[in-house]
Design a protein around this motif. Structure first.
Motif, PDB file in Angstrom:
ATOM      1  N   ASP A   1     -17.944  40.015  -8.446  1.00  0.00           N
ATOM      2  CA  ASP A   1     -18.148  39.156  -9.615  1.00  0.00           C
ATOM      3  C   ASP A   1     -17.566  39.798 -10.870  1.00  0.00           C
ATOM      4  O   ASP A   1     -16.979  39.117 -11.720  1.00  0.00           O
ATOM      5  N   ARG A   2     -17.728  41.101 -10.992  1.00  0.00           N
ATOM      6  CA  ARG A   2     -17.191  41.804 -12.154  1.00  0.00           C
ATOM      7  C   ARG A   2     -15.662  41.733 -12.168  1.00  0.00           C
ATOM      8  O   ARG A   2     -15.047  41.500 -13.217  1.00  0.00           O
ATOM      9  N   LEU A   3     -15.035  41.921 -11.018  1.00  0.00           N
ATOM     10  CA  LEU A   3     -13.574  41.873 -10.962  1.00  0.00           C
ATOM     11  C   LEU A   3     -13.044  40.465 -11.211  1.00  0.00           C
ATOM     12  O   LEU A   3     -12.008  40.291 -11.856  1.00  0.00           O
ATOM     13  N   VAL A   4     -13.735  39.451 -10.714  1.00  0.00           N
ATOM     14  CA  VAL A   4     -13.309  38.076 -10.981  1.00  0.00           C
ATOM     15  C   VAL A   4     -13.400  37.781 -12.475  1.00  0.00           C
ATOM     16  O   VAL A   4     -12.506  37.156 -13.061  1.00  0.00           O
ATOM     17  N   ASP A   5     -14.443  38.251 -13.113  1.00  0.00           N
ATOM     18  CA  ASP A   5     -14.581  38.064 -14.560  1.00  0.00           C
ATOM     19  C   ASP A   5     -13.433  38.742 -15.308  1.00  0.00           C
ATOM     20  O   ASP A   5     -12.857  38.175 -16.244  1.00  0.00           O
ATOM     21  N   LEU A   6     -13.073  39.939 -14.889  1.00  0.00           N
ATOM     22  CA  LEU A   6     -11.952  40.648 -15.516  1.00  0.00           C
ATOM     23  C   LEU A   6     -10.642  39.904 -15.293  1.00  0.00           C
ATOM     24  O   LEU A   6      -9.806  39.789 -16.202  1.00  0.00           O
ATOM     25  N   ALA A   7     -10.449  39.377 -14.081  1.00  0.00           N
ATOM     26  CA  ALA A   7      -9.224  38.642 -13.786  1.00  0.00           C
ATOM     27  C   ALA A   7      -9.110  37.396 -14.652  1.00  0.00           C
ATOM     28  O   ALA A   7      -8.022  37.051 -15.140  1.00  0.00           O
ATOM     29  N   LEU A   8     -10.208  36.715 -14.871  1.00  0.00           N
ATOM     30  CA  LEU A   8     -10.198  35.524 -15.719  1.00  0.00           C
ATOM     31  C   LEU A   8      -9.797  35.848 -17.154  1.00  0.00           C
ATOM     32  O   LEU A   8      -9.260  35.000 -17.866  1.00  0.00           O
ATOM     33  N   ARG A   9     -10.053  37.062 -17.582  1.00  0.00           N
ATOM     34  CA  ARG A   9      -9.665  37.483 -18.932  1.00  0.00           C
ATOM     35  C   ARG A   9      -8.201  37.915 -19.002  1.00  0.00           C
ATOM     36  O   ARG A   9      -7.544  37.734 -20.029  1.00  0.00           O
ATOM     37  N   VAL A  10      -7.704  38.495 -17.923  1.00  0.00           N
ATOM     38  CA  VAL A  10      -6.352  39.061 -17.935  1.00  0.00           C
ATOM     39  C   VAL A  10      -5.284  38.028 -17.587  1.00  0.00           C
ATOM     40  O   VAL A  10      -4.188  38.026 -18.169  1.00  0.00           O
ATOM     41  N   LEU A  11      -5.565  37.135 -16.627  1.00  0.00           N
ATOM     42  CA  LEU A  11      -4.544  36.220 -16.137  1.00  0.00           C
ATOM     43  C   LEU A  11      -3.920  35.337 -17.226  1.00  0.00           C
ATOM     44  O   LEU A  11      -2.693  35.170 -17.230  1.00  0.00           O
ATOM     45  N   PRO A  12      -4.677  34.747 -18.137  1.00  0.00           N
ATOM     46  CA  PRO A  12      -4.022  33.929 -19.162  1.00  0.00           C
ATOM     47  C   PRO A  12      -3.044  34.734 -20.025  1.00  0.00           C
ATOM     48  O   PRO A  12      -1.974  34.235 -20.388  1.00  0.00           O
ATOM     49  N   LYS A  13      -3.379  35.975 -20.341  1.00  0.00           N
ATOM     50  CA  LYS A  13      -2.486  36.813 -21.151  1.00  0.00           C
ATOM     51  C   LYS A  13      -1.257  37.228 -20.346  1.00  0.00           C
ATOM     52  O   LYS A  13      -0.147  37.301 -20.885  1.00  0.00           O
ATOM     53  N   ASP A  14      -1.461  37.497 -19.061  1.00  0.00           N
ATOM     54  CA  ASP A  14      -0.318  37.824 -18.215  1.00  0.00           C
ATOM     55  C   ASP A  14       0.599  36.616 -18.062  1.00  0.00           C
ATOM     56  O   ASP A  14       1.827  36.739 -18.127  1.00  0.00           O
ATOM     57  N   GLY A  15       0.023  35.433 -17.864  1.00  0.00           N
ATOM     58  CA  GLY A  15       0.829  34.230 -17.684  1.00  0.00           C
ATOM     59  C   GLY A  15       1.694  33.921 -18.890  1.00  0.00           C
ATOM     60  O   GLY A  15       2.802  33.388 -18.747  1.00  0.00           O
ATOM     61  N   ALA A  16       1.212  34.271 -20.096  1.00  0.00           N
ATOM     62  CA  ALA A  16       1.995  34.013 -21.312  1.00  0.00           C
ATOM     63  C   ALA A  16       3.259  34.849 -21.369  1.00  0.00           C
ATOM     64  O   ALA A  16       4.188  34.518 -22.106  1.00  0.00           O
TER      65      ALA A  16
END
Length: 236
Positions: free
Chosen positions: A187-202
């Motif tokens: 759950d902690r890693l999924v939460d981190l991924a949700l924060r990082v993916l939008p910035k990576d996608g940009a």
């Protein structure tokens, strides 16, 4: 002299009228500042660089991770490691982000994020499948979806790994058991991924446009525009 006296009197009356106008509302009339076109343009934020960032702080800051892990401000360090391309698998860039404890008793790794960028989405997914198949052989694994991004979580006694493929990038989050992050590790890693993916996608390039023969004049065009990288909602 009368003329001079009359002029002085008129000036005095005029000044009195101006004073009354400026103090009637309790405010003085001030000039409105103006800005040149170049100054106005320079005040805006620049466009996002289409490449993996040179500093992992643009994806997730050290203190941001510290706050998520309930650590004091300034007690988390971040190191960005630039990798090299790997043409044999289609990888064009790679960066590693290592978050570790700092200060008294510090030095332990809290989180690793490794990001690889590939020439196209097919190459990224192919490498992600190879990597996740290898990860599954040593631990308990399960398939997940983070927004539109496929992911695999692998839990071991020493660490938990979350491997994600998103557009032309593969992202691997590694949480050591010794980090003692609050909450369930996956759950902690999924939460981190949700924060990082939008910035990576940009930072990802737009998909290349595919050329298609023109449709006949008597029939409407059926060309479908290329789809952008699916968005991932940021965590609150």
């Amino acid at each position: 002299m009368r003329v001079g006296g009359r002029v002085v009197a008129m000036l005095a009356v005029g000044l009195g009228v101006l004073t009354a106008c400026s103090t009637a509302t309790g405010e003085e009339s001030l000039p409105v500042p103006t800005f040149t076109e170049s100054a106005a343009a320079g005040s805006g934020a620049g466009p996002t660089k289409i490449a993996l960032p040179d500093d992992c702080a643009s994806l997730l800051g050290a203190d941001d991770l510290g706050a998520l892990f309930a650590r004091p401000i300034g007690s988390t360090a971040l190191r960005t490691i630039r990798g090299v391309p790997e043409p044999s698998v289609g990888r064009t860039e790679r960066i590693g982000c290592r978050y570790s404890a700092s200060g008294q008793g510090g030095g332990n790794t809290l989180l690793d994020i490794n990001i690889g960028r590939y020439g196209d989405a097919a190459a990224a997914k192919r490498q992600w499948q190879l990597n996740t198949n290898a990860e599954r052989s040593d631990g308990q694994s399960r398939d997940l979806s983070i927004g539109a991004a496929p992911a695999v979580a692998v839990e071991r006694g020493t660490e938990t790994v979350l491997a994600v493929v998103y557009g032309v990038d593969t992202l691997t989050f590694v949480l050591p058991a010794a980090a003692r992050a609050p909450g369930a590790p996956v759950d902690r890693l999924v939460d981190l991924a949700l924060r990082v993916l939008p910035k990576d996608g940009a930072t990802q390039p737009a998909p290349p446009e595919t050329s298609a023969p023109p449709a006949p004049a008597s029939a409407p065009s059926t060309t479908t525009p290329p789809k952008a990288v699916p968005p991932v909602a940021a965590a609150g």
